[in-house]
Structure formats: structure tokens, C-alpha cells
Design a protein around this motif. Sequence first.
Motif, PDB file in Angstrom:
ATOM      1  N   UNK A   1       0.863  -1.179   0.000  1.00  0.00           N
ATOM      2  CA  UNK A   1       0.000   0.000   0.000  1.00  0.00           C
ATOM      3  C   UNK A   1       0.901   1.231   0.000  1.00  0.00           C
ATOM      4  N   UNK A   2       0.341   2.361  -0.466  1.00  0.00           N
ATOM      5  CA  UNK A   2       1.096   3.606  -0.419  1.00  0.00           C
ATOM      6  C   UNK A   2       0.193   4.755   0.015  1.00  0.00           C
ATOM      7  N   UNK A   3       0.812   5.864   0.346  1.00  0.00           N
ATOM      8  CA  UNK A   3       0.075   6.994   0.929  1.00  0.00           C
ATOM      9  C   UNK A   3      -0.070   8.126  -0.085  1.00  0.00           C
ATOM     10  N   UNK A   4      -0.748   7.832  -1.174  1.00  0.00           N
ATOM     11  CA  UNK A   4      -1.017   8.829  -2.218  1.00  0.00           C
ATOM     12  C   UNK A   4      -2.506   9.153  -2.188  1.00  0.00           C
ATOM     13  N   UNK A   5      -3.332   8.237  -2.668  1.00  0.00           N
ATOM     14  CA  UNK A   5      -4.784   8.376  -2.538  1.00  0.00           C
ATOM     15  C   UNK A   5      -5.206   8.013  -1.117  1.00  0.00           C
ATOM     16  N   UNK A   6      -6.197   8.699  -0.563  1.00  0.00           N
ATOM     17  CA  UNK A   6      -6.638   8.392   0.804  1.00  0.00           C
ATOM     18  C   UNK A   6      -7.286   7.020   0.899  1.00  0.00           C
TER      19      UNK A   6
ATOM     20  N   UNK B   1      -6.540  14.448   5.520  1.00  0.00           N
ATOM     21  CA  UNK B   1      -6.024  15.490   4.626  1.00  0.00           C
ATOM     22  C   UNK B   1      -4.948  14.888   3.723  1.00  0.00           C
ATOM     23  N   UNK B   2      -5.175  14.942   2.394  1.00  0.00           N
ATOM     24  CA  UNK B   2      -4.285  14.267   1.447  1.00  0.00           C
ATOM     25  C   UNK B   2      -3.723  15.201   0.385  1.00  0.00           C
TER      26      UNK B   2
ATOM     27  N   UNK C   1       6.302  15.617   0.884  1.00  0.00           N
ATOM     28  CA  UNK C   1       5.206  14.974   0.171  1.00  0.00           C
ATOM     29  C   UNK C   1       4.154  15.989  -0.268  1.00  0.00           C
ATOM     30  N   UNK C   2       3.674  15.823  -1.496  1.00  0.00           N
ATOM     31  CA  UNK C   2       2.607  16.680  -2.025  1.00  0.00           C
ATOM     32  C   UNK C   2       1.238  16.267  -1.510  1.00  0.00           C
TER      33      UNK C   2
END
Length: 419
Positions: free
Chosen positions: A309-314, A375-376, A398-399
Amino acid sequence: MSVFRKSRFGFTLVELLVVIAIIGVLVGLLLPAVQAAREAARRMSCSNNFKQLGLGIHNYHSAYKQLPIHQGGTSGVGADWSGGGAASNRESLSMLVGLTPFIEQQAIWEQISNPFSTASQGGTPIIYPAMGPAPRNNGLTSGDPDRYGPWHTELPTLRCPSDPGVGLPSHGRTNYAACLGDSPYRGTAGGTDAGLNHPSGLAQQTSASMRGAFVPREIKRFRDILDGLANTLIMGEITTDLGDRDTRTLPAIDLDLTTPANVLPTGCSRHAGINAARPQFWSPGATTTGTPNARGYRWASGFPVFTVMNTILPPNSPVCTSAAAEDDTTGGGAAVMGFNSRHGTGFLPPSSRHQGGCHVLMSDGAVKFVTDSIESGNQNQTPVHFQGTGFAVAGSQSSYGLWGSLGTRASKEVISEDF
């Protein structure tokens, strides 16, 4: 002469109907409460499983002075990790395999870490070497990894009770996945090419983009998590596919990682293939990885669709991957070449069957529940990569806001709010 009348006791029809109606109302009020209590118990059990995994990771680190390697295992001379067969596993095992003896699964670890014998179709025994074959083939031919028993074993610690998924076409499900950070680039093979070599160009690409606690085929330690163990996410919960074309569990294939300008999180979350009438499901015409290559279907495989998994899309957002694996043998770019969709990397948010969010495991062992509305940041920003510019240049914060910051291990973001 006196007349005695006998008194009769009983309910009239009206009274009986009133009583039945009251009982019905009470049952109607009670059932949701019972269901809520059951889900609360399942959610607690899921959280406890994650705590066991966190404790196992810390015990592993205490024993070996490193984290379990994601995409680790054995390899032969000139082995191509995209191939099949029983000779080695081509460094394709998930970090969950090395963790088994630290989560009360010593028995299956003994099977995995020693030669394993099983019968082929013709009855001739197949002797698999220690650490087994690559857990990804689908056929039933002689020497096929699908005949390797340990990879099919369901481990209770890796299953969330709220997830009803069970049985084929999965090969040992998992609801818990390793976090690779806030970028998809090099998420399949890390710094290795198809021959498991380590070109310097791929090492640079991987260093620039793979910013999470785990990096494919690299040794990482707690000391590498400079942002602090309490501020860095190490694993996340994922829900497994039920064969219903759920956007959270069946990845769409549409990312071209050779064109970074088109690799936008919004492209996945607003994908044209999403069913307008049922936004949580893909429409019949959407191009997906196919059911055998769905989320969480192989706990032993390190390929992103199964255990990353990654922390881009919530959390609980749609999942999108590239058409095939990154296999740039020259090290010059982020090329994508054609093997199989299960090798693809992409936007892989965590997900769950719990209401409103999912569990995550922090590097210090704490389990937290992250809501879908965390908040993403700027979802129109391309992820960090080796040739990135502006907010996508290597070393940038991170953006993707608080959510993205939780996934990076050493980008010096300040976590100034609770979640």
C-alpha cells in the motif's frame, strides 16, 4: 339459588397483535445494536492482529538488526524474476514470509525454510528448495508453485474478521500490506532489473522515489526512519477482493509510468471506468488486472497488487496500476515492459470493511484508525520520481498532505496535527 359465573383469563386478538407489534419493534431496534457490537468486536480483533504484526516486526529487528525484506528470498544465477518454476523464488517474497516465526507461526516457517516435498500430477514427488518457489503461477503443471502447500495456507493473524473473503481464486489471503511511501515508481522491483542485477541507474531511481519504511529488495532499519517511528506508517490494512469488481480491490490498468505528467492520483479516483450508478464498482468495460491478480490474494507474494500500500490516494479510494512491471535494464528511465499485470505498480491505497476508514500500523508499533477524509494534499500533483521537477523532485516534502507525510521515512515533514 345463586348463580356463579366462571371468570375467563386470556388475551383478546387486539391485545395479542399489540404485543406482537411491540416485540417486532424491539427486535428491529435490537438487531442494529447487535450488528454494531459484532462489528466493534471484529474491529478490535483486527486491531489486535495488527498489534501482533507490529510486535513481530520489532522482535525481528531486535534479532536481525533490520526490518524483514520486502521482495526478498532466493535467486539462481541469471534468474529472471518474471519467470515461473520451482528452482528459486526469484526474490519475490513479501516481508510477511520472514515475519512468520515472530507472529506465532513457527510451524509454517519450518516448512518454508526447509526443503518441501509434494506430489505432481503424475505422482512423481517435487522437491522444492528452502524458501520455496515464486508464489504467483496459476496452473497445475509439474513443478508449479501452486502445488507448494505453505503459500496456500491461510494464517489467522493476517486476516481481518470483518473481511468475508475466502477460498479460490485466492492463494492465501492477507489483509495487511507493507507501506512503500508516497510514490509508485520502482514499487515492483526496487533497484533490480529483470535479471536481479543492481544497475546504478535503477538504484538512483529507487532512492528518489521509494521513500517508505520498506523498499523492494533493500535492507532497511529503524535508524533509516529519520522522521521518527511514531510519525511514520509502516503497514496498512487492505480488503481482499470478493469478485464483485470493487474499485478498492480490483485494480484498473491504465498507468503509463514513462509519462509522469499523466500519472496523477485524480486520474485514478475519477477514472472513466467507474460505474456512474454504483461509484464503488468498475463498469463492465473497465480494464482491470483480472480476479486472480486482485488485492490481498497472495500473502507470500511481494508484488504490489498483493501486499503493498502507499500513501497517495486516501483510504478506500480506487486502485490503479501500470500494465506491467518496471524492467529497465539500462537504468536510464522508468520504463515499463510487458510481463503480466500482477507485476504492475501504481496507486495502492489501503482499504477495509470497517465503516469510514481503515487501520494503519505505525513504526513504533502503535495501531491507529485513519479516516477516509484524512487530509491528502494536492491530488493533481505527480508523484516524486528520479527525473521529477518542482514538487515532484527527489527530496521534496510529500505533495499529499498529512497522509503523504505519514508514508515517508526521511523527508523532514512536520506532523503538526492528530489523525
